[in-house]
Design a protein around this motif. Structure first.
Motif, PDB file in Angstrom:
ATOM      1  N   ARG A 234       0.847  -1.209   0.000  1.00  0.00           N
ATOM      2  CA  ARG A 234       0.000   0.000   0.000  1.00  0.00           C
ATOM      3  C   ARG A 234       0.879   1.254   0.000  1.00  0.00           C
ATOM      4  NH1 ARG A 234      -3.850   1.568   5.049  1.00  0.00           N
ATOM      5  NH2 ARG A 234      -1.796   1.830   5.983  1.00  0.00           N
ATOM      6  N   THR A 235       1.938   1.230   0.791  1.00  0.00           N
ATOM      7  CA  THR A 235       2.853   2.362   0.854  1.00  0.00           C
ATOM      8  C   THR A 235       3.543   2.576  -0.487  1.00  0.00           C
ATOM      9  OG1 THR A 235       3.220   2.155   3.219  1.00  0.00           O
ATOM     10  CG2 THR A 235       4.995   3.163   1.953  1.00  0.00           C
ATOM     11  N   SER A 236       4.044   1.489  -1.069  1.00  0.00           N
ATOM     12  CA  SER A 236       4.786   1.628  -2.327  1.00  0.00           C
ATOM     13  C   SER A 236       3.897   2.033  -3.487  1.00  0.00           C
ATOM     14  CB  SER A 236       5.494   0.313  -2.671  1.00  0.00           C
ATOM     15  OG  SER A 236       6.511   0.071  -1.738  1.00  0.00           O
ATOM     16  N   LEU A 237       2.662   1.538  -3.498  1.00  0.00           N
ATOM     17  CA  LEU A 237       1.749   1.876  -4.595  1.00  0.00           C
ATOM     18  C   LEU A 237       0.984   3.169  -4.313  1.00  0.00           C
ATOM     19  CD1 LEU A 237       0.298  -1.683  -5.367  1.00  0.00           C
ATOM     20  CD2 LEU A 237       1.986  -0.448  -6.719  1.00  0.00           C
ATOM     21  N   GLY A 238       1.110   3.709  -3.110  1.00  0.00           N
ATOM     22  CA  GLY A 238       0.428   4.962  -2.777  1.00  0.00           C
ATOM     23  C   GLY A 238      -1.081   4.841  -2.771  1.00  0.00           C
ATOM     24  N   GLN A 239      -1.599   3.774  -2.135  1.00  0.00           N
ATOM     25  CA  GLN A 239      -3.043   3.498  -2.200  1.00  0.00           C
ATOM     26  C   GLN A 239      -3.805   3.915  -0.947  1.00  0.00           C
ATOM     27  OE1 GLN A 239      -2.172  -0.680  -2.561  1.00  0.00           O
ATOM     28  NE2 GLN A 239      -3.316  -0.744  -4.463  1.00  0.00           N
ATOM     29  N   ILE A 240      -3.195   4.741  -0.110  1.00  0.00           N
ATOM     30  CA  ILE A 240      -3.840   5.096   1.161  1.00  0.00           C
ATOM     31  C   ILE A 240      -5.156   5.855   0.924  1.00  0.00           C
ATOM     32  CG2 ILE A 240      -2.641   7.337   1.444  1.00  0.00           C
ATOM     33  CD1 ILE A 240      -3.111   4.866   4.292  1.00  0.00           C
ATOM     34  N   ILE A 241      -6.109   5.636   1.795  1.00  0.00           N
ATOM     35  CA  ILE A 241      -7.371   6.394   1.763  1.00  0.00           C
ATOM     36  C   ILE A 241      -7.069   7.837   2.190  1.00  0.00           C
ATOM     37  CG2 ILE A 241      -7.946   5.823   4.185  1.00  0.00           C
ATOM     38  CD1 ILE A 241     -10.869   5.519   3.310  1.00  0.00           C
TER      39      ILE A 241
END
Ligand SMILES: *Cc1c(COP(=O)(O)O)cnc(C)c1O
Length: 391
Positions: A234-241
């Motif tokens: 999630r961090t690497s793909l930048g998928q945070i809400i």
């Protein structure tokens, strides 16, 4: 909540909060911040090196608004932890990257976006993906080995077909594999896959969890050990809400149990009314005794959900006419909101598939998928009656 006696899901969700803010608000404010300041380098290093639990950067998951949401999401599925994402597909893709690299076996019908991710993106990256039909489930074990991932949905779209989740979990574990299930259609109120043996539960929070068709978000619930590599993706793909969406979603899940109970009641009433209608050839709803998997539904579900599929006599044209003349039901894809929606699978969710695939999945032109909302149920039934009377 200060005492530790066990509480029901509604109590736990309504009183889920993090007491770190200074104005005695019962709710965490929206922390619209990307970063956090430190008094000195020593304090910064204490946080980076884990001696002090502070926040560092929002994309890495460090944000009080998001953390409060995740605590609530974990409560919903009685999981050790949860991660919130910018979309359901973000949660699914991060989970598959983290746990699917030794091979993925998909069981039964899948959401189109998940299917596309597997065939168009994961397979070309060298990840072995296999799709098993319902009748091939007895052979599941022969396709599994240590470290693989079994991925499924139950109920499935739009036929509502169910899978025996406890049996799938047992087979997966016997071969050293994990079981992940997309629990979007059932919602955590109606089905608790972790208690049935699943290892990872996924949600498109854009559906029942948000419940008002106004937030795009996703979630995965599991043990802390299984979440750790997913958080890294999630961090690497930048998928945070975003913090704003997280705050809205925290608000929404406080009424989830109340909403889902009404979705269940309305859908059952609509299903029964449609079953009695002369222009309807079939109603697929897990709560009907006529439903092929009804016994299994009673075993593994606490409620039967707000989704049902009706088959209009007269095929694709007749179904289209009904869909076009409904007035309370909105003609739209998606599901799980307060408003009732109608969609024709061959014109929406399954439009891109060839007719042979429709036949294989048991999808017909006359089918209409209903997401039964929270309107007065008599109005919903009357709306269907007036549209069916035009045939
Ligand atoms: C909508 C949906 C998704 C995708 O979720 P998004 O929030 O749109 O990314 C995944 N699985 C199921 C079952 C869905 O209905």
């Amino acid at each position: 909540m200060t005492d530790s006696s066990p509480k029901g899901v509604s109590t736990r969700i309504i009183h889920n909060r993090r007491d770190h803010h200074d104005c005695n608000s019962p709710y965490t404010p929206i922390y619209n911040t990307t970063t956090y300041r430190f008094a000195n380098t020593r304090e910064l290093l204490d946080t980076i090196e884990g001696r002090h639990s502070g926040y560092l950067y929002t994309r890495w998951g460090g944000n009080p608004t998001i953390r409060e949401l995740e605590q609530g999401l974990a409560q919903l599925e009685q999981a050790e932890g949860a991660l919130a994402f910018a979309a359901g597909m973000a949660a699914i893709s991060a989970t598959l990257f983290a746990h699917g690299r030794k091979g993925i076996v998909c069981v039964g019908d899948l959401y189109g976006g998940a299917q596309q991710l597997m065939t168009q993106h994961l397979s070309p990256l060298g990840i072995a993906v296999r799709f098993l039909r319902y009748e091939e489930i007895p052979q599941l074990g022969s396709h599994l080995s240590e470290g693989m991932l079994v991925y499924c949905e139950s109920p499935a779209n739009p036929t509502l077909r169910l899978l025996d989740l406890a049996a799938l979990a047992a087979t997966a574990h016997q071969h050293g594999a994990l079981l992940a299930i997309d629990n979007t259609f059932a919602s955590p109120i109606n089905q608790q896959p972790l208690a049935l043996g699943a290892d990872l539960v996924l949600h498109s929070a854009s559906k029942y969890l948000s419940g008002h068709s106004d937030i795009t978000a996703g979630a995965v619930m599991a043990s802390a050990a299984l979440l750790k590599p997913i958080a890294s993706w999630r961090t690497s793909l930048g998928q945070i809400i975003s913090p704003e969406a997280a705050s809205l979603l925290s608000r929404s899940i406080r009424t989830l149990s109340l909403r889902v109970r009404q979705h269940n009641a309305n859908a059952l009433a609509v299903a029964k009314a449609m079953e009695a209608h002369p222009r309807i050839s079939r109603v697929l709803y897990p709560g009907l005794t006529s439903f092929p998997d009804h016994t299994l539904a009673c075993q593994q579900m606490k409620g039967f959900g707000g989704m049902l599929t009706i088959e209009v006599k007269g095929g694709r044209e007749a179904a289209e006419k009904v869909a076009d003349h409904l007035q309370v039901f909105l003609l739209a894809t998606s599901l799980g909101g307060v408003e009732s929606l109608v969609s024709q699978p061959v014109a929406t969710s399954h439009h891109s598939l060839p007719p042979e695939e429709w036949a294989r999945q048991g999808i017909t032109g006359g089918m209409l998928r209903l997401s039964v909302g929270l309107e007065d149920v008599d109005d919903l039934i009357a709306d269907l009656h007036q549209a069916l009377a035009l045939l």
